[in-house]
Design a protein around this motif. Structure first.
Motif, PDB file in Angstrom:
ATOM      1  N   ASN A  69      -7.849  15.578  36.857  1.00 22.01           N
ATOM      2  CA  ASN A  69      -8.223  14.106  36.913  1.00 22.01           C
ATOM      3  C   ASN A  69      -8.456  13.523  38.138  1.00 22.01           C
ATOM      4  O   ASN A  69      -7.996  14.130  39.161  1.00 22.01           O
ATOM      5  CB  ASN A  69      -6.929  13.333  35.996  1.00 22.01           C
ATOM      6  N   HIS A  70      -9.102  12.513  38.178  1.00 21.69           N
ATOM      7  CA  HIS A  70      -9.524  11.715  39.332  1.00 21.69           C
ATOM      8  C   HIS A  70     -10.239  12.636  40.204  1.00 21.69           C
ATOM      9  O   HIS A  70     -10.165  12.535  41.338  1.00 21.69           O
ATOM     10  CB  HIS A  70      -8.325  10.957  39.916  1.00 21.69           C
ATOM     11  N   SER A  71     -11.287  13.244  39.544  1.00 22.70           N
ATOM     12  CA  SER A  71     -12.091  14.238  40.331  1.00 22.70           C
ATOM     13  C   SER A  71     -13.687  13.676  40.103  1.00 22.70           C
ATOM     14  O   SER A  71     -14.293  13.469  39.308  1.00 22.70           O
ATOM     15  CB  SER A  71     -12.032  15.793  39.868  1.00 22.70           C
ATOM     16  N   PRO A 127      -6.348  11.340  30.504  1.00 24.18           N
ATOM     17  CA  PRO A 127      -7.713  11.566  30.578  1.00 24.18           C
ATOM     18  C   PRO A 127      -8.441  12.240  29.584  1.00 24.18           C
ATOM     19  O   PRO A 127      -7.841  13.140  28.921  1.00 24.18           O
ATOM     20  CB  PRO A 127      -7.860  12.273  32.182  1.00 24.18           C
ATOM     21  N   GLN A 146     -17.795   4.991  42.187  1.00 22.75           N
ATOM     22  CA  GLN A 146     -16.555   4.369  42.440  1.00 22.75           C
ATOM     23  C   GLN A 146     -16.717   3.031  42.606  1.00 22.75           C
ATOM     24  O   GLN A 146     -16.024   2.183  41.919  1.00 22.75           O
ATOM     25  CB  GLN A 146     -16.161   4.818  43.820  1.00 22.75           C
ATOM     26  N   LEU A 172     -11.411   8.195  43.456  1.00 20.54           N
ATOM     27  CA  LEU A 172     -10.532   6.910  43.377  1.00 20.54           C
ATOM     28  C   LEU A 172     -11.510   5.480  43.673  1.00 20.54           C
ATOM     29  O   LEU A 172     -12.262   5.732  44.557  1.00 20.54           O
ATOM     30  CB  LEU A 172      -9.271   6.927  43.933  1.00 20.54           C
ATOM     31  N   TYR A 188     -12.125  10.622  35.119  1.00 17.26           N
ATOM     32  CA  TYR A 188     -11.092   9.465  35.653  1.00 17.26           C
ATOM     33  C   TYR A 188     -10.560   8.753  34.487  1.00 17.26           C
ATOM     34  O   TYR A 188     -11.137   8.566  33.513  1.00 17.26           O
ATOM     35  CB  TYR A 188     -11.955   8.460  36.547  1.00 17.26           C
ATOM     36  N   SER A 189      -9.210   8.478  34.634  1.00 17.02           N
ATOM     37  CA  SER A 189      -8.661   7.482  33.787  1.00 17.02           C
ATOM     38  C   SER A 189      -7.885   6.501  34.403  1.00 17.02           C
ATOM     39  O   SER A 189      -7.048   6.655  35.298  1.00 17.02           O
ATOM     40  CB  SER A 189      -7.721   8.415  32.742  1.00 17.02           C
ATOM     41  N   HIS A 190      -7.402   5.435  33.643  1.00 17.79           N
ATOM     42  CA  HIS A 190      -6.627   4.332  34.156  1.00 17.79           C
ATOM     43  C   HIS A 190      -5.779   3.974  32.888  1.00 17.79           C
ATOM     44  O   HIS A 190      -6.400   3.618  31.823  1.00 17.79           O
ATOM     45  CB  HIS A 190      -7.412   3.374  34.725  1.00 17.79           C
ATOM     46  N   THR A 202     -11.573  14.008  45.454  1.00 23.13           N
ATOM     47  CA  THR A 202     -10.987  13.088  44.806  1.00 23.13           C
ATOM     48  C   THR A 202     -11.866  11.867  44.632  1.00 23.13           C
ATOM     49  O   THR A 202     -12.590  11.600  45.467  1.00 23.13           O
ATOM     50  CB  THR A 202      -9.871  12.587  45.823  1.00 23.13           C
TER      51      THR A 202
END
Length: 276
Positions: free
Chosen positions: A258-260, A212, A170, A275, A206-208, A273
């Motif tokens: 996603n976001h895992s 993803p 993270q 993030l 994770y994607s931004h 989660t």
């Protein structure tokens, strides 16, 4: 983009997953079905090198990498047919960052840890210096290649990966995003990672600012029942994580959200989660 697999459980020969399935990783190196560019065009070839890291009786994992395409290396078939491991990961590369060379092939190893990655970060040449200056001085000389992935790995180690994998990853993602968003508010970061210390297997999805990368998990021994009967199933009590399923029985594969951040230990699959 790249493709990868990761396995943990009862010892199996590497070819059970790497070369034997109908849609094995080696087959995917020529004909993957889930790689897309931003304009939706299918990119089916992952021919920019490959690598395998495995754990057997020694704490430090074995590692075999080459910058040749996976389908072109007969040593890969021979090694996978002979080597048995309780935990291993394998990767085929389609480069967006870094030259085609062995040092840029995954997995990356540090002591008893392995790391592999599918994804990318935009503007890496512009943010690389800032990220690499954050790597611990004793780790910086270990950088051998030019990929974003290797930089992410050593930055995460600097930030505590060996003690607290989730927290360190993270913090790493937060640093990457801070550097990226300074130069482009629409910048993209995409991570589908597998990490192991030889005892537990961890994955991140994770994607931004982008859809993803795909990631699937199965604990079902029949997840590759399109095998001919002479080919082995995975043993009970084992877990496989993949970028792309190894056959067409998609119901046997669960998509990781996603976001895992997922921890796999003794056939227990726990997702939290993730993030920054």
């Amino acid at each position: 983009m790249c493709r990868w697999i990761a396995y943990t459980g009862k010892p199996i020969y590497l070819d059970t997953l790497v070369t034997k399935p109908d849609h094995s990783l080696v087959v995917q190196s020529r004909h993957s079905q889930m790689n897309y560019t931003k304009n939706g065009q299918l990119l089916s070839t992952n021919g920019d090198g490959f690598g395998i890291g495995w754990y057997d009786k020694r704490k430090e994992p074995g590692l075999f990498k080459d910058d040749l395409p996976a389908w072109h290396n007969t040593n890969l078939n021979n090694l996978c047919h002979q080597v048995k491991a309780h935990t291993f990961m394998a990767h085929i590369r389609a480069t967006t960052t870094g030259d085609i060379q062995r040092a840029n092939c995954h997995p990356f190893r540090y002591k008893n840890w392995l790391f592999q990655h599918n994804g990318h970060v935009s503007h890496f040449p512009q943010i690389r210096r800032e990220l690499q200056l954050s790597i611990a001085p004793d780790l910086y000389p270990l950088l051998q290649g030019t990929t974003d992935s290797e930089t992410f790995f050593y930055l995460a180690i600097t930030l505590g990966l060996l003690d607290e994998p989730k927290a360190a990853m993270q913090k790493m993602v937060e640093k990457v995003l801070q550097a990226l968003l300074k130069i482009d508010q629409d910048g993209v970061l995409n991570l589908s990672c597998a990490i192991s210390d030889g005892e537990k297997l961890y994955t991140i999805r994770y994607s931004h600012n982008e859809a993803p990368m795909t990631q699937f998990v199965s604990t079902d021994t029949t997840c590759m029942d399109e095998f001919a009967q002479a080919r082995p199933r995975i043993p009970s009590g084992s877990t496989v994580v993949v970028s792309e399923p190894l056959d067409n029985i998609s119901s046997k594969w669960r998509k990781i959200a996603n976001h895992s951040f997922t921890t796999i230990n003794n056939n227990s699959v726990q997702s939290e989660t993730f993030l920054p």
